[in-house]
Each structure stands twice: as structure tokens, then as C-alpha cells.
Design an enzyme around this catalytic site. Structure first.
Site, PDB file in Angstrom:
ATOM      1  N   TYR A 122      -1.589  -0.465  10.269  1.00  0.00           N
ATOM      2  CA  TYR A 122      -1.869  -0.711   8.811  1.00  0.00           C
ATOM      3  C   TYR A 122      -0.572  -0.529   8.139  1.00  0.00           C
ATOM      4  O   TYR A 122       0.231  -1.186   7.220  1.00  0.00           O
ATOM      5  CB  TYR A 122      -3.139  -0.398   8.313  1.00  0.00           C
ATOM      6  CG  TYR A 122      -3.180  -0.664   6.877  1.00  0.00           C
ATOM      7  CD1 TYR A 122      -3.768  -1.920   6.490  1.00  0.00           C
ATOM      8  CD2 TYR A 122      -3.061   0.318   5.998  1.00  0.00           C
ATOM      9  CE1 TYR A 122      -3.791  -1.932   5.005  1.00  0.00           C
ATOM     10  CE2 TYR A 122      -3.078   0.006   4.554  1.00  0.00           C
ATOM     11  CZ  TYR A 122      -3.712  -1.243   4.236  1.00  0.00           C
ATOM     12  OH  TYR A 122      -3.891  -1.316   2.758  1.00  0.00           O
TER      13      TYR A 122
ATOM     14  N   SER B 290       0.624  -1.106  -0.048  1.00  0.00           N
ATOM     15  CA  SER B 290      -0.007   0.116   0.041  1.00  0.00           C
ATOM     16  C   SER B 290       0.754   1.190  -0.057  1.00  0.00           C
ATOM     17  O   SER B 290       2.030   1.202   0.668  1.00  0.00           O
ATOM     18  CB  SER B 290      -0.832   0.076   1.289  1.00  0.00           C
ATOM     19  OG  SER B 290      -1.283   1.166   1.429  1.00  0.00           O
TER      20      SER B 290
END
Ligand code: NAP
Length: 250
Positions: free
Chosen positions: A159, A145
Site C-alpha cells: 500500500y 498517504s
């Protein structure tokens, strides 16, 4: 369906994973569609793959559970008898929190699913694809990501840290198996319009973030799938250890 290479996509039932399964089928792969809970969504993807002429199965399994991962790869062995590609796509976010609010349970779940799960799946894939284990080679694409680079302050730094681990793992594993016929690369999606934002309690996140993205829009799951299938393909034969941003310039 015989003669086609076999791809396992974790979290292939929805979002980016489902788009990867659909495009893979169009490009000649048989596909194993892993899912956690949403059987109907997985079955719909299986039907779409079959409609494109590909073989497909849905395999329930939580990538946060080592036994489930072992069983998932055994199901691929039983059904297809070979494995040529893995997309480590299954991943989670959580509700926006500052780090000083995060529980140990939250952190352990985040790392177990996003990091340990991806490493264990890659391990199973290497055991089947690496020439060191008698395999014919193959390709792994890890879904990271842009959060790995941007840090996701005040949203979910846990995350972001899990995805930074995926970046580092991609580099290390690519070098570990570089002479064994296995290429390992990663994609860093930017803001992509999928259900994941609602899962983290921010259903409008993709729309709300659009003005902060240089291209002024969120991306689509299909735009990520195009990059994944490129990295999986023989066209990318000299690419390993690469981490490709697919993020509209973010
Ligand atoms: P999504 O729409 O929420 O879909 C998640 C998929 O993963 C579903 O198929 C789900 O299965 C499966 N899944 C969730 N937890 C799982 C588990 N423990 N074990 C096995 N499967 C599991 O997510 P997405 O947006 O497509 O995201 C896919 C990947 O891209 C993730 O790694 C995410 O971090 C990454 N990513 C997404 C974005 C974005 O903006 N969307 C940006 C950067 C990176 P069920 O259908 O059974 O629930």
C-alpha cells in the site's frame, strides 16, 4: 445546478470521498459520486449534495477495471456535459502482512486499484480538461498517504509503495499539463477515522494510533476535504505539483 463546475470523486460514497462530495456541494460544485458496491451510501451522498443545491449522480464503477473507468467518464459527459475537477480518492488497503507473505494476487489488486486506476482516471480527465484537447482547464487532486513517506513496515508496504507511485505521478503529470490549464496536486492524509481500517482488519486503528501522532489524535474526513477543496479552488491557482501533508504532524 447549471453554471456550476462539475467534480468527479472516485470512491465518493464513504469516508474521505463522501466528505469531499459534501463540501464540494456547499462550495458550489455539481458532483459525480463514484462508488464500487455500496449503492445506498452513494445515494445518501447524492441526496446530501442535492440538498445543498448541487446537481449529483451516483456512478457505479470499479477503478480497478478500465472498462468501468471509461463508462464512468461517459456517464459524466452524458449527465453534465463538462468536467472541471477530478479527485482520485478511491483506494484500498489490505490485511497487515510482511512482504514475504504477500501473494502476487494481492499485489496486482493493490496496484491495479490504487495506481493504474488513478492514472487511467487522470488520463480521462486530461482528455476532457486540457486545452490541448479543446478543454477549458481544470484541477486534479490525488489522494496519497503519509504511508508513501513512512513505508508502513510490517503492516502493508505494498500500500505504501502504491501511494509513493501516486506522489511521483502527481509531480510528473503536473509538469506534463502545466501549460494546458490543468493543475495536479496531491494530499497525504495521516491516520483518518474512516471505515478503511476495518476493511484492512484493524477496526480500532485510528484510535490505537492516536498516541503516536504529534497532535495526539486521528484526523477527520472533513479535515481532508477542506484541503482537497482548497487545492481544487481558484485560490490555489499557482499551485501545481504540490503534495500536502494533512496528518497532525505525523
Ligand atoms: P473508505 O472509508 O474505505 O472508503 C473507500 C471509498 O472508496 C468507498 O466510497 C468505496 O466505495 C470506494 N472504493 C473502494 N474500492 C473501490 C474501487 N475499486 N473502485 C471504486 N471505488 C472504490 O476509505 P477512506 O479512508 O475514505 O480512503 C479514501 C482514500 O484516502 C484512499 O485512497 C486511502 O488510501 C486514502 N487514505 C486514507 C487514510 C485513512 O486513514 N483513512 C489515510 C491515508 C490515505 P463503496 O462504498 O462502494 O465500497
Amino acid at each position: 445546478m447549471t453554471g456550476r463546475p462539475v467534480l468527479l470523486v472516485t470512491g465518493g460514497s464513504r469516508g474521505i470521498g463522501a466528505a469531499v462530495c459534501r463540501l464540494a456541494a456547499r462550495q458550489g460544485w455539481n458532483v459525480a459520486v463514484n462508488y464500487a458496491a455500496n449503492r445506498a451510501a452513494a445515494d445518501a451522498v447524492v441526496a446530501e449534495v442535492r440538498a445543498e443545491g448541487g446537481g449529483a449522480i451516483a456512478i457505479q464503477g470499479d477503478v480497478g477495471n478500465a472498462q468501468d473507468i471509461a463508462a464512468m467518464f461517459e456517464a459524466v459527459d452524458r449527465h453534465f456535459g463538462q468536467l472541471d475537477g477530478l479527485v482520485n480518492n478511491a483506494g484500498i488497503v489490505d490485511a497487515p502482512q510482511r512482504v514475504d507473505e504477500m501473494s502476487v494476487e494481492r499485489l496486482e489488486r493493490m496496484m491495479r486499484i490504487n495506481v493504474t486506476g488513478s492514472i487511467l482516471c487522470a488520463s480521462e480527465a486530461v482528455r476532457r480538461m486540457s486545452s490541448k484537447h479543446g478543454g477549458k482547464g481544470g484541477s486534479i487532486v490525488n489522494i496519497s498517504s503519509m504511508a508513501a513517506v513512512l513505508g508502513s513496515a510490517s503492516q502493508y508496504v505494498d500500500y505504501a509503495a502504491s501511494k509513493a507511485a501516486i506522489d511521483t505521478f502527481t509531480i510528473g503529470l503536473s509538469r506534463e499539463v502545466a501549460t494546458e490549464g490543468v493543475r495536479v496536486n496531491a494530499i497525504r492524509p495521516g491516520v483518518i477515522d474512516t471505515d478503511i481500517h476495518a476493511s484492512g482488519g484493524l477496526p480500532n486503528r485510528a484510535r490505537d494510533m492516536a498516541s503516536s501522532i504529534p497532535m495526539q489524535r486521528s484526523g477527520t474526513a472533513e479535515e481532508i476535504a477542506d484541503a482537497v477543496l482548497y487545492l481544487l479552488s481558484p485560490t490555489a491557482s499557482y499551485i501545481t505539483g504540490a503534495i500536502l501533508n494533512v496528518s497532525g504532524g505525523r
